[in-house]
Design a protein around this motif. Structure first.
Motif, PDB file in Angstrom:
ATOM      1  N   GLY A 105       0.825  -1.288   0.005  1.00 55.38           N
ATOM      2  CA  GLY A 105       0.092  -0.146  -0.100  1.00 55.38           C
ATOM      3  C   GLY A 105       0.792   1.238   0.111  1.00 55.38           C
ATOM      4  N   PHE A 106       1.891   1.286   0.714  1.00 56.68           N
ATOM      5  CA  PHE A 106       2.741   2.490   0.658  1.00 56.68           C
ATOM      6  C   PHE A 106       3.224   2.870  -0.655  1.00 56.68           C
ATOM      7  CE2 PHE A 106       3.281   1.103   5.053  1.00 56.68           C
ATOM      8  CZ  PHE A 106       3.239   2.184   5.796  1.00 56.68           C
ATOM      9  N   LEU A 107       3.767   1.740  -1.545  1.00 59.58           N
ATOM     10  CA  LEU A 107       4.385   1.945  -2.825  1.00 59.58           C
ATOM     11  C   LEU A 107       3.014   2.281  -3.880  1.00 59.58           C
ATOM     12  CD1 LEU A 107       7.023  -0.444  -3.345  1.00 59.58           C
ATOM     13  CD2 LEU A 107       7.371   2.069  -2.829  1.00 59.58           C
ATOM     14  N   GLU A 108       1.922   1.756  -3.548  1.00 60.85           N
ATOM     15  CA  GLU A 108       0.887   2.018  -4.627  1.00 60.85           C
ATOM     16  C   GLU A 108       0.323   3.453  -4.437  1.00 60.85           C
ATOM     17  OE1 GLU A 108      -2.497  -0.512  -4.311  1.00 60.85           O
ATOM     18  OE2 GLU A 108      -1.039  -2.390  -5.089  1.00 60.85           O
ATOM     19  N   TYR A 109       0.168   3.795  -3.124  1.00 65.46           N
ATOM     20  CA  TYR A 109      -0.186   5.289  -2.873  1.00 65.46           C
ATOM     21  C   TYR A 109       0.919   6.400  -3.321  1.00 65.46           C
ATOM     22  CZ  TYR A 109      -4.725   4.293  -0.553  1.00 65.46           C
ATOM     23  OH  TYR A 109      -5.963   3.796  -0.182  1.00 65.46           O
ATOM     24  N   LYS A 110       2.133   6.057  -3.000  1.00 59.84           N
ATOM     25  CA  LYS A 110       3.074   6.809  -3.433  1.00 59.84           C
ATOM     26  C   LYS A 110       3.025   7.103  -5.036  1.00 59.84           C
ATOM     27  CE  LYS A 110       8.045   7.966  -2.986  1.00 59.84           C
ATOM     28  NZ  LYS A 110       9.316   7.511  -2.364  1.00 59.84           N
ATOM     29  N   ILE A 111       2.833   6.145  -5.920  1.00 58.68           N
ATOM     30  CA  ILE A 111       2.897   6.211  -7.272  1.00 58.68           C
ATOM     31  C   ILE A 111       1.812   6.801  -7.780  1.00 58.68           C
ATOM     32  CG2 ILE A 111       2.658   4.597  -9.232  1.00 58.68           C
ATOM     33  CD1 ILE A 111       4.218   2.386  -7.933  1.00 58.68           C
ATOM     34  N   LYS A 112       0.633   6.664  -7.217  1.00 60.57           N
ATOM     35  CA  LYS A 112      -0.771   7.352  -7.433  1.00 60.57           C
ATOM     36  C   LYS A 112      -0.867   8.730  -7.017  1.00 60.57           C
ATOM     37  CE  LYS A 112      -3.552   3.928  -6.212  1.00 60.57           C
ATOM     38  NZ  LYS A 112      -4.773   3.112  -5.761  1.00 60.57           N
ATOM     39  N   TYR A 113      -0.484   8.915  -5.870  1.00 61.15           N
ATOM     40  CA  TYR A 113      -0.557  10.290  -5.181  1.00 61.15           C
ATOM     41  C   TYR A 113       0.541  11.186  -4.619  1.00 61.15           C
ATOM     42  CZ  TYR A 113      -5.121   7.765  -5.022  1.00 61.15           C
ATOM     43  OH  TYR A 113      -6.184   7.459  -5.185  1.00 61.15           O
ATOM     44  N   GLY A 114       1.713  10.403  -4.859  1.00 63.21           N
ATOM     45  CA  GLY A 114       3.259  11.283  -4.443  1.00 63.21           C
ATOM     46  C   GLY A 114       3.193  10.844  -2.935  1.00 63.21           C
ATOM     47  N   LEU A 115       3.974  11.926  -2.318  1.00 61.50           N
ATOM     48  CA  LEU A 115       4.325  11.788  -0.746  1.00 61.50           C
ATOM     49  C   LEU A 115       3.150  11.721  -0.198  1.00 61.50           C
ATOM     50  CD1 LEU A 115       7.858  13.692  -0.572  1.00 61.50           C
ATOM     51  CD2 LEU A 115       7.433  11.155  -0.279  1.00 61.50           C
ATOM     52  N   ILE A 116       2.242  12.787  -0.483  1.00 64.56           N
ATOM     53  CA  ILE A 116       0.953  12.656   0.362  1.00 64.56           C
ATOM     54  C   ILE A 116       0.170  11.473   0.388  1.00 64.56           C
ATOM     55  CG2 ILE A 116      -1.452  14.051   0.232  1.00 64.56           C
ATOM     56  CD1 ILE A 116      -0.205  16.395  -1.052  1.00 64.56           C
ATOM     57  N   GLY A 117       0.416  10.885  -0.733  1.00 65.44           N
ATOM     58  CA  GLY A 117      -0.442   9.592  -0.667  1.00 65.44           C
ATOM     59  C   GLY A 117       0.171   8.432   0.262  1.00 65.44           C
ATOM     60  N   TYR A 118       1.599   8.705   0.173  1.00 63.55           N
ATOM     61  CA  TYR A 118       2.485   7.568   1.111  1.00 63.55           C
ATOM     62  C   TYR A 118       2.225   7.921   2.506  1.00 63.55           C
ATOM     63  CZ  TYR A 118       6.834   5.735   2.943  1.00 63.55           C
ATOM     64  OH  TYR A 118       7.462   4.913   3.830  1.00 63.55           O
ATOM     65  N   TYR A 119       2.294   9.221   3.045  1.00 66.57           N
ATOM     66  CA  TYR A 119       1.870   9.720   4.334  1.00 66.57           C
ATOM     67  C   TYR A 119       0.452   9.403   4.874  1.00 66.57           C
ATOM     68  CZ  TYR A 119       6.648  11.324   4.868  1.00 66.57           C
ATOM     69  OH  TYR A 119       8.130  11.335   4.744  1.00 66.57           O
ATOM     70  N   PHE A 120      -0.563   9.581   3.763  1.00 66.99           N
ATOM     71  CA  PHE A 120      -1.736   9.160   4.222  1.00 66.99           C
ATOM     72  C   PHE A 120      -1.943   7.675   4.402  1.00 66.99           C
ATOM     73  CE2 PHE A 120      -6.019   8.050   2.372  1.00 66.99           C
ATOM     74  CZ  PHE A 120      -6.827   8.505   3.541  1.00 66.99           C
ATOM     75  N   TYR A 121      -1.404   6.889   3.795  1.00 62.30           N
ATOM     76  CA  TYR A 121      -1.522   5.420   3.931  1.00 62.30           C
ATOM     77  C   TYR A 121      -0.676   4.988   5.321  1.00 62.30           C
ATOM     78  CZ  TYR A 121      -1.152   0.325   3.149  1.00 62.30           C
ATOM     79  OH  TYR A 121      -1.481  -0.927   3.157  1.00 62.30           O
TER      80      TYR A 121
END
Length: 334
Positions: A105-121
């Motif tokens: 999930g960390f990588l998926e959210y980072k690929i889709k939404y950038g660093l914001i996605g990474y920290y949200f996950y």
């Protein structure tokens, strides 16, 4: 029989029969229902979906849960699943159980939404981890530490092949999966359109009308999702090589399916961990020269590679069921 509440992000279309947006649900339901009474918290769809659900189950509404102590089995960490768990916590429920992680999930959210996605996950992951124990398909997922892993599979005896019988392949490369950026389907569509025009690629898993026309080309065929087992097996048999272009994966079922049909596989550096000591999987760099090099190597030694594939250990649906139930029994006995 103990009750488990299954929380899953997948959508379900409910009529005289149930259909879902992801075929994983039936597999997980059939495993859990053999020993537990299962109630389902999920999203509902107003449109007919693709994959039929053979198993019977009950829908569960959070506000109608009366027991204070509940057993949870959550499939993946998503905003919907997280909010469901949060609601249960706010209602003062005593929660125990597991979250089953099928991908990174960390990588998926980072690929889709950038660093914001990474920290949200990360926020969701941190809070879920406080309440539920982790089950994972790989020890390589970001921030995941588990003693044992699960090997999801839907392979039955019907899948096993012992000899190649089709020499007239309809396509050179086959990809089965969602047409998503993180799955690498955009990448292979572009590279085959621009640089690999002499090779045929078939992409299965998304209706053509949902795919931008910029990915269309004469050497690329798009096929809608296929849930019929016989048709799916025919698709594997019609190709020379299976290609998995994902940037992140846990333990992809398509690898097991391809190998069961004696299909050599090309993957890329980012997901080399999915090999799991199995023969017939070739790791490639993300450029046309390396794809062609590996394809021609496979083509040259095709029978030799298939003889190696036959010697692999094949992860089956029965194996997955035993692994899953063995992993959760102790916690739910308490």
């Amino acid at each position: 029989m103990k009750k488990i509440i299954l929380i899953i992000n997948d959508k379900i279309w409910n009529s005289y029969k149930n259909y879902t947006s992801n075929n994983d649900l039936s597999n997980i339901l059939s495993c859990l229902k053999s020993e537990y009474e299962v109630e389902l918290i999920c999203r509902k769809s107003s449109k007919k979906l693709i994959y039929p659900i053979k198993e019977k189950f009950k829908f569960c509404k959070i506000k109608e849960i009366k027991k204070n102590e509940i057993n949870i089995f959550m499939v993946s960490i998503t905003p919907y699943n997280f909010l469901c768990l949060l609601r249960l916590m706010l209602l003062g429920k005593k929660i125990k159980g597991f979250v089953y992680l099928r991908s990174d999930g960390f990588l998926e959210y980072k690929i889709k939404y950038g660093l914001i996605g990474y920290y949200f996950y990360y926020l969701m992951f941190y809070m879920v981890k406080k309440k539920l124990k982790l089950l994972s398909v790989s020890k390589k997922l970001t921030n995941v530490k588990v003693k044992s892993i699960l090997h999801p599979s839907e392979i039955t005896k019907k899948w096993h092949k012992t000899k190649e019988s089709n020499k007239n392949f309809k396509t050179d490369f086959l990809y089965i999966g969602r047409f998503k950026k993180e799955k690498g389907s955009h990448f292979i569509s572009e590279i085959f359109k621009k640089n690999l025009k002499n090779y045929k690629l078939t992409i299965v898993g998304t209706k053509k009308k949902f795919i931008s026309k910029k990915y269309y080309n004469k050497n690329i065929q798009f096929i809608s999702p296929v849930y019929d087992e016989k048709k799916l097996i025919k698709l594997y048999d019609s190709t020379r090589v299976f290609i998995l272009p994902s940037f992140t994966e846990g333990f992809p079922k398509v690898i097991s399916e391809s190998l069961a049909r004696l299909k050599p596989i090309i993957i890329f550096d980012e997901i080399s961990h999915v090999i799991n000591n199995r023969k017939g999987i070739f790791v490639c760099k993300r450029d046309e020269k390396n794809i062609i090099k590996n394809f021609e190597l496979i083509k040259k030694d095709y029978k030799k590679i298939q003889n190696l594939i036959i010697k692999n250990f094949f992860y089956t649906k029965d194996n997955f069921k035993k692994e899953l139930l063995r992993s959760i029994r102790h916690e739910f006995r308490k």
